[in-house]
Design a protein around this motif. Structure first.
Motif, mmCIF file in Angstrom:
data_model
loop_
_atom_site.group_PDB
_atom_site.id
_atom_site.type_symbol
_atom_site.label_atom_id
_atom_site.label_comp_id
_atom_site.label_asym_id
_atom_site.label_seq_id
_atom_site.Cartn_x
_atom_site.Cartn_y
_atom_site.Cartn_z
ATOM 1 N N SER A 104 0.836 -1.197 0.000
ATOM 2 C CA SER A 104 0.000 0.000 0.000
ATOM 3 C C SER A 104 0.870 1.246 0.000
ATOM 4 O O SER A 104 2.081 1.184 0.241
ATOM 5 N N ILE A 105 0.237 2.385 -0.276
ATOM 6 C CA ILE A 105 0.997 3.619 -0.463
ATOM 7 C C ILE A 105 0.190 4.821 0.017
ATOM 8 O O ILE A 105 -1.046 4.834 -0.053
ATOM 9 N N SER A 106 0.890 5.806 0.556
ATOM 10 C CA SER A 106 0.311 7.126 0.805
ATOM 11 C C SER A 106 1.279 8.148 0.223
ATOM 12 O O SER A 106 2.482 7.889 0.113
ATOM 13 N N ALA A 107 0.752 9.307 -0.170
ATOM 14 C CA ALA A 107 1.611 10.302 -0.821
ATOM 15 C C ALA A 107 1.067 11.701 -0.548
ATOM 16 O O ALA A 107 -0.114 11.975 -0.773
ATOM 17 N N ILE A 108 1.938 12.560 -0.066
ATOM 18 C CA ILE A 108 1.558 13.951 0.170
ATOM 19 C C ILE A 108 2.565 14.870 -0.493
ATOM 20 O O ILE A 108 3.685 14.468 -0.820
ATOM 21 N N GLN A 109 2.142 16.112 -0.699
ATOM 22 C CA GLN A 109 3.090 17.137 -1.083
ATOM 23 C C GLN A 109 2.945 18.315 -0.116
ATOM 24 O O GLN A 109 1.834 18.673 0.298
ATOM 25 N N ILE A 115 -0.519 20.998 3.207
ATOM 26 C CA ILE A 115 -0.204 19.603 2.937
ATOM 27 C C ILE A 115 -1.347 19.041 2.103
ATOM 28 O O ILE A 115 -2.509 19.071 2.518
ATOM 29 N N LEU A 116 -1.024 18.533 0.913
ATOM 30 C CA LEU A 116 -2.019 18.071 -0.040
ATOM 31 C C LEU A 116 -1.822 16.588 -0.317
ATOM 32 O O LEU A 116 -0.693 16.100 -0.409
ATOM 33 N N ASP A 117 -2.950 15.881 -0.465
ATOM 34 C CA ASP A 117 -2.919 14.435 -0.682
ATOM 35 C C ASP A 117 -2.771 14.149 -2.183
ATOM 36 O O ASP A 117 -3.689 14.386 -2.965
ATOM 37 N N LEU A 118 -1.625 13.615 -2.572
ATOM 38 C CA LEU A 118 -1.323 13.404 -3.994
ATOM 39 C C LEU A 118 -2.121 12.272 -4.626
ATOM 40 O O LEU A 118 -2.224 12.210 -5.855
ATOM 41 N N ILE A 119 -2.657 11.363 -3.840
ATOM 42 C CA ILE A 119 -3.446 10.278 -4.433
ATOM 43 C C ILE A 119 -4.927 10.434 -4.131
ATOM 44 O O ILE A 119 -5.705 9.508 -4.330
ATOM 45 N N HIS A 172 7.495 19.760 -1.958
ATOM 46 C CA HIS A 172 8.237 18.601 -1.465
ATOM 47 C C HIS A 172 7.265 17.418 -1.418
ATOM 48 O O HIS A 172 6.241 17.483 -0.731
ATOM 49 N N ALA A 173 7.585 16.370 -2.159
ATOM 50 C CA ALA A 173 6.722 15.186 -2.189
ATOM 51 C C ALA A 173 7.279 14.114 -1.248
ATOM 52 O O ALA A 173 8.483 13.838 -1.260
#
Length: 260
Positions: A104-109, A115-119, A172-173
């Motif tokens: 599984s994966i989580s991703a923010i920038q 702070i924004l959720d990239l997925i 920044h990711a």
């Protein structure tokens, strides 16, 4: 905290007189404006190193640790996003092919003070700053296809055209991959560039100032940690607070300096 430092070279090469190899480490001799600098790092990945070799170097050191941090930094256009994207792709494909356990994966920038959720359509996440950064509302998603999730991340990443790069990352990711009890955190920092006081685009200049401020704060944290000072200024920026565990926990950490 085992910490290694790598340099990935893009479209250029160092001459032999600039490098000294000694017992598995590399010393780079650099001269600028009559000043001489020596940098000791673990390895140089020159143009002969492909993404699979780079991933193998990083992954081979991670087997004994529950958490691995792989952090790429450098000037805009030097290859940070290219490197981190391919590291993520290699890692996901390796895990998906080698095990039946869930990946599984989580991703923010981190973009300025947000702070924004990239997925998750760049939804703005709530966060709290205590002795660590607590992020709410970001989702964690099961991965079945590496290319699809990487495309989603890249499509949502904040970029802008600057003087040095027409497609420069301005955030920044931080991508976290979960597999069984292990966690891999890949950080693609925003592209640094020289400030331009004549830049008429106030938004681009604001972004550049914020990026450079983050890098300065990171440098201060590294120096304070190395000097074993009682106070380390992690809370100065969201970036330094977000990657604070890199300095505090028994994790496998690698900094990747991209150079063009």
């Amino acid at each position: 905290m085992p910490l290694r430092v790598y340099t990935r070279v893009k479209d250029c090469d160092f001459s032999k007189k600039d490098i000294t190899y000694n017992n598995g480490s590399v010393k780079i001799h650099y001269k600028q404006y009559k000043k001489k600098y020596d940098f000791t790092i673990n390895k140089i990945w020159n143009t002969s190193y492909n993404n699979s070799k780079i991933f193998h170097d990083l992954y081979s050191k991670s087997s004994h640790y529950f958490v691995s941090y792989w952090v790429a930094f450098g000037y805009t256009g030097s290859g940070k996003t290219y490197t981190t994207t391919n590291i993520i792709k290699e890692l996901l494909n390796h895990l998906l092919l080698s095990t039946k356990s869930e990946v599984s994966i989580s991703a923010i920038q981190i973009y300025e003070d947000d702070i924004l959720d990239l997925i998750n359509n760049n939804n703005k996440c709530k966060y709290f700053k205590t002795d660590k950064l607590i992020i709410k509302d970001n989702i964690r998603k099961s991965v079945h296809n590496a290319d699809e999730i990487i495309k989603t991340i890249l499509d949502n990443r904040t970029v802008a055209s600057t003087k040095m790069n027409v497609d420069s990352s301005r955030s920044h990711a931080i991508i976290t991959i979960y597999h069984e009890k292990k966690k891999y955190v890949i950080v693609d920092m925003a592209g640094q560039e020289f400030g331009d006081p004549n830049n008429k685009n106030s938004e681009i200049q604001k972004q550049a100032n914020n990026i450079n401020l983050n890098m300065l704060a990171l440098k201060e944290c590294i120096r304070a940690h190395h000097a074993k000072k009682p106070y380390i200024p992690y809370r100065r920026t969201l970036l330094t607070l977000a990657i604070k565990p890199l300095f505090e926990h028994n994790c496998n950490s690698a900094f990747i300096c991209t150079v063009s």
